[in-house]
Write a protein that holds these residues in place. Structure first.
Motif, short mmCIF file in Angstrom:
data_model
loop_
_atom_site.label_atom_id
_atom_site.label_comp_id
_atom_site.label_asym_id
_atom_site.label_seq_id
_atom_site.Cartn_x
_atom_site.Cartn_y
_atom_site.Cartn_z
N GLU A 176 0.80 -1.23 0.00
CA GLU A 176 0.00 0.00 0.00
C GLU A 176 0.83 1.28 0.00
OE1 GLU A 176 -3.40 0.27 -0.02
OE2 GLU A 176 -3.59 -1.90 -0.21
N LYS A 193 0.71 4.79 -2.16
CA LYS A 193 0.85 4.49 -3.59
C LYS A 193 -0.50 4.65 -4.28
CE LYS A 193 4.46 0.96 -3.62
NZ LYS A 193 4.71 -0.46 -3.95
N ASN A 194 -0.45 5.05 -5.54
CA ASN A 194 -1.64 5.06 -6.37
C ASN A 194 -1.79 3.68 -7.01
OD1 ASN A 194 -2.13 7.75 -5.84
ND2 ASN A 194 -0.84 8.43 -7.56
N LEU A 195 -2.92 3.44 -7.66
CA LEU A 195 -3.18 2.15 -8.28
C LEU A 195 -2.14 1.82 -9.34
CD1 LEU A 195 -5.00 -0.30 -8.45
CD2 LEU A 195 -6.38 0.92 -10.13
N HIS A 196 -1.76 2.82 -10.16
CA HIS A 196 -0.78 2.53 -11.20
C HIS A 196 0.61 2.25 -10.62
CE1 HIS A 196 -0.34 6.91 -10.66
NE2 HIS A 196 0.90 6.74 -11.05
N LYS A 220 1.09 0.64 -7.77
CA LYS A 220 1.01 -0.74 -7.29
C LYS A 220 1.18 -1.72 -8.44
CE LYS A 220 -2.20 0.46 -3.63
NZ LYS A 220 -3.57 0.33 -3.14
N ARG A 221 0.56 -1.41 -9.58
CA ARG A 221 0.70 -2.27 -10.75
C ARG A 221 2.13 -2.29 -11.25
NH1 ARG A 221 -4.66 -0.20 -13.90
NH2 ARG A 221 -6.18 -1.37 -12.68
#
Length: 156
Positions: free
Chosen positions: A21, A130-133, A135-136
């Motif tokens: 996260e 972190k943002n979703l991108h 994390k990816r």
């Protein structure tokens, strides 16, 4: 999870979700102010860091939301499971952490709780969400590293 290594450190609980996260920046080691039955439960591994967070108020760092199960032989002297616990840090460390947290998007996250030479310690980190991108992206790099290691292992 109870790992012991050669330095006399026994890991009791780890917050794996924090690595997913948050982007971890600086790490610190802090002592914990625990009551008698709490340390006995910690030694048995009855700790959960899942929803724990750290706040700084009036020059004191406090761990909130950490769950320590009641000690089974504690009778009436047992503790409250999710009470606030004071972190034992030097004053200059608390001031430095407070300054870093006041920056945009920074927070203090507990990473793991462990016993070091009989004393209960908590590893904390200054982190940025972190943002979703993000994390990816970190998942992609981790998978790529795993594939590289796999290919190197097969080759030799």
């Amino acid at each position: 999870m109870q790992n012991t290594n050669e330095k006399g450190i026994k890991v009791i609980a780890e917050n794996r979700k924090a690595r997913h996260e948050y982007e971890l920046l600086d790490r610190y080691e802090a002592g914990l102010e625990l009551k008698g039955t709490e340390i006995k439960s910690v030694r048995k591994g009855k700790v959960q860091l899942k929803d724990a967070y750290i706040s700084i108020r009036d020059g004191q760092a406090t761990l909130k939301g950490m769950h320590i199960s009641p000690y089974e032989f504690g009778n009436r002297f047992n503790h409250d499971e999710t009470r606030d616990r004071r972190l034992l840090l030097h004053k200059r460390e608390i001031l430095k952490l407070d300054q870093q947290v006041r920056l945009k998007g920074m927070t203090l996250v507990p990473l793991k709780i462990y016993l070091s030479h009989g004393l209960c310690k908590l590893e904390i980190a200054v982190a940025r969400g972190k943002n979703l991108h993000d994390k990816r992206e970190s998942a992609k790099t981790r998978d790529a590293q795993r594939e590289i290691q796999k290919a190197m292992k097969i080759r030799y």
